[in-house]
Motif scaffolding. Structure first.
Motif, PDB file in Angstrom:
ATOM      1  N   GLN A  67       0.834  -1.192   0.000  1.00  0.00           N
ATOM      2  CA  GLN A  67       0.000   0.000   0.000  1.00  0.00           C
ATOM      3  C   GLN A  67       0.873   1.248   0.000  1.00  0.00           C
ATOM      4  O   GLN A  67       2.039   1.208   0.389  1.00  0.00           O
ATOM      5  CB  GLN A  67      -0.962   0.016   1.184  1.00  0.00           C
ATOM      6  CG  GLN A  67      -0.364   0.229   2.542  1.00  0.00           C
ATOM      7  CD  GLN A  67      -1.448   0.295   3.625  1.00  0.00           C
ATOM      8  OE1 GLN A  67      -2.545  -0.272   3.499  1.00  0.00           O
ATOM      9  NE2 GLN A  67      -1.157   0.984   4.713  1.00  0.00           N
ATOM     10  N   ILE A  68       0.279   2.324  -0.469  1.00  0.00           N
ATOM     11  CA  ILE A  68       0.990   3.603  -0.515  1.00  0.00           C
ATOM     12  C   ILE A  68       0.067   4.674   0.041  1.00  0.00           C
ATOM     13  O   ILE A  68      -1.115   4.729  -0.299  1.00  0.00           O
ATOM     14  CB  ILE A  68       1.463   3.931  -1.953  1.00  0.00           C
ATOM     15  CG1 ILE A  68       2.368   5.154  -1.933  1.00  0.00           C
ATOM     16  CG2 ILE A  68       0.315   4.081  -2.909  1.00  0.00           C
ATOM     17  CD1 ILE A  68       3.144   5.353  -3.226  1.00  0.00           C
ATOM     18  N   ILE A  86       4.301   7.443   1.992  1.00  0.00           N
ATOM     19  CA  ILE A  86       4.694   6.234   2.725  1.00  0.00           C
ATOM     20  C   ILE A  86       4.313   4.990   1.928  1.00  0.00           C
ATOM     21  O   ILE A  86       3.142   4.602   1.894  1.00  0.00           O
ATOM     22  CB  ILE A  86       4.023   6.163   4.110  1.00  0.00           C
ATOM     23  CG1 ILE A  86       4.312   7.431   4.921  1.00  0.00           C
ATOM     24  CG2 ILE A  86       4.494   4.927   4.877  1.00  0.00           C
ATOM     25  CD1 ILE A  86       3.593   7.466   6.251  1.00  0.00           C
ATOM     26  N   PRO A  87       5.246   4.329   1.272  1.00  0.00           N
ATOM     27  CA  PRO A  87       4.989   3.000   0.698  1.00  0.00           C
ATOM     28  C   PRO A  87       5.286   1.946   1.760  1.00  0.00           C
ATOM     29  O   PRO A  87       6.233   2.095   2.547  1.00  0.00           O
ATOM     30  CB  PRO A  87       5.968   2.924  -0.471  1.00  0.00           C
ATOM     31  CG  PRO A  87       7.085   3.843  -0.093  1.00  0.00           C
ATOM     32  CD  PRO A  87       6.534   4.884   0.837  1.00  0.00           C
ATOM     33  N   GLU A  88       4.472   0.886   1.791  1.00  0.00           N
ATOM     34  CA  GLU A  88       4.698  -0.144   2.802  1.00  0.00           C
ATOM     35  C   GLU A  88       4.225  -1.522   2.351  1.00  0.00           C
ATOM     36  O   GLU A  88       3.389  -1.657   1.454  1.00  0.00           O
ATOM     37  CB  GLU A  88       4.044   0.224   4.122  1.00  0.00           C
ATOM     38  CG  GLU A  88       2.566   0.533   4.047  1.00  0.00           C
ATOM     39  CD  GLU A  88       2.085   1.254   5.300  1.00  0.00           C
ATOM     40  OE1 GLU A  88       2.377   0.766   6.415  1.00  0.00           O
ATOM     41  OE2 GLU A  88       1.424   2.297   5.164  1.00  0.00           O
ATOM     42  N   TYR A 107       7.834  -0.337   6.383  1.00  0.00           N
ATOM     43  CA  TYR A 107       7.439   0.869   5.661  1.00  0.00           C
ATOM     44  C   TYR A 107       8.653   1.755   5.405  1.00  0.00           C
ATOM     45  O   TYR A 107       9.650   1.714   6.123  1.00  0.00           O
ATOM     46  CB  TYR A 107       6.366   1.652   6.426  1.00  0.00           C
ATOM     47  CG  TYR A 107       6.864   2.381   7.658  1.00  0.00           C
ATOM     48  CD1 TYR A 107       7.367   3.681   7.582  1.00  0.00           C
ATOM     49  CD2 TYR A 107       6.822   1.781   8.916  1.00  0.00           C
ATOM     50  CE1 TYR A 107       7.822   4.354   8.705  1.00  0.00           C
ATOM     51  CE2 TYR A 107       7.277   2.446  10.050  1.00  0.00           C
ATOM     52  CZ  TYR A 107       7.759   3.731   9.936  1.00  0.00           C
ATOM     53  OH  TYR A 107       8.224   4.398  11.054  1.00  0.00           O
ATOM     54  N   LEU A 108       8.548   2.545   4.336  1.00  0.00           N
ATOM     55  CA  LEU A 108       9.485   3.619   4.033  1.00  0.00           C
ATOM     56  C   LEU A 108       8.714   4.934   4.144  1.00  0.00           C
ATOM     57  O   LEU A 108       7.490   4.960   3.977  1.00  0.00           O
ATOM     58  CB  LEU A 108      10.071   3.464   2.633  1.00  0.00           C
ATOM     59  CG  LEU A 108      10.851   2.177   2.350  1.00  0.00           C
ATOM     60  CD1 LEU A 108      11.276   2.138   0.886  1.00  0.00           C
ATOM     61  CD2 LEU A 108      12.079   2.077   3.261  1.00  0.00           C
ATOM     62  N   TYR A 136      13.742  11.341   5.807  1.00  0.00           N
ATOM     63  CA  TYR A 136      13.794  10.019   5.191  1.00  0.00           C
ATOM     64  C   TYR A 136      13.758   8.972   6.304  1.00  0.00           C
ATOM     65  O   TYR A 136      14.650   8.939   7.160  1.00  0.00           O
ATOM     66  CB  TYR A 136      15.062   9.851   4.368  1.00  0.00           C
ATOM     67  CG  TYR A 136      15.281  10.952   3.348  1.00  0.00           C
ATOM     68  CD1 TYR A 136      14.800  10.823   2.043  1.00  0.00           C
ATOM     69  CD2 TYR A 136      15.964  12.120   3.696  1.00  0.00           C
ATOM     70  CE1 TYR A 136      14.997  11.830   1.115  1.00  0.00           C
ATOM     71  CE2 TYR A 136      16.171  13.125   2.771  1.00  0.00           C
ATOM     72  CZ  TYR A 136      15.678  12.980   1.479  1.00  0.00           C
ATOM     73  OH  TYR A 136      15.871  13.990   0.560  1.00  0.00           O
ATOM     74  N   GLY A 137      12.714   8.135   6.307  1.00  0.00           N
ATOM     75  CA  GLY A 137      12.560   7.194   7.400  1.00  0.00           C
ATOM     76  C   GLY A 137      12.207   5.791   6.948  1.00  0.00           C
ATOM     77  O   GLY A 137      11.867   5.548   5.788  1.00  0.00           O
TER      78      GLY A 137
END
Length: 205
Positions: A67-68, A86-88, A107-108, A136-137
């Protein structure tokens, strides 16, 4: 900016090609939903911020999903605004129910934030110092997802990770003449703890 656009497009291509190419409506192995965060919607009622989010989720192979999420935050009184992407990846623990129950994943996160700090005001107009943050996480997510009736989806999500932040400051040329006492710290780049919490309500296709 060009590199960011290329990365964003690459994420979208990966997201859609890796999921839509695995449709199996007969065996219910796929899942599609669009959701929004109820916490963000409820905070709008207080009149201090304009918040919103949109999440697209695609499930495949019974218990996996990508999901994004895109969100926008604007705090009126603090002259602050940001947008987040957030893409995950999620994997559902239950073996009996497809895309339901407890899940975990990765997640990013990318967040672009702009803050304006007032240092002078008057008949000539207000003047601000501008601080721009690039965040950036990455981290782990945990949650529980269920269906209401046939098409409504309710998703409780928590996440924890780390985030790396850089900052750029823009100071007007007359700053030191107008307000020499304003303090600017220089503790960037820096790393922080990243936390997430959302209650997503959506529609399942």
């Amino acid at each position: 900016m060009t590199k960011k656009i290329i990365i964003f497009k690459a994420i979208l291509v990966l997201f859609f090609t890796s999921t839509y190419g695995q449709k199996d409506s007969v065996d219910k192995k796929t899942f599609s939903a669009i959701k929004t965060d109820l916490i963000a919607l409820s905070l709008n009622a207080f009149g201090v911020a304009n918040l919103g989010s949109l999440t697209i989720e695609k499930g495949f192979l019974n218990k996996h999903s990508l999901q994004i999420t895109g969100s926008y935050d604007k705090y009126i009184n603090f002259k602050s605004k940001s947008w987040t992407l957030i893409p995950e990846y999620k994997i559902f623990i239950s073996k009996k129910n497809n895309f339901k129950g407890f899940y975990t994943g990765l997640y990013l996160k990318y967040k672009n934030e702009v803050n304006l700090h007032l240092y002078s005001w008057g008949s000539g107009g207000d003047k601000y110092i501008t601080k721009k943050y690039q965040n950036y996480g990455a981290g782990l997510n945990f949650g529980f997802q269920t269906y209401i009736k046939k098409h409504l989806v309710l998703d409780f999500l928590l996440g924890v990770g780390g985030i790396y932040t850089t900052r750029q400051i823009t100071i007007p040329t007359d700053y030191y003449l107008s307000s020499p006492s304003y303090n600017i710290d220089n503790k960037y780049p820096a790393t922080f703890l990243d936390e997430r919490a959302s209650i997503n309500l959506g529609y399942k296709f």
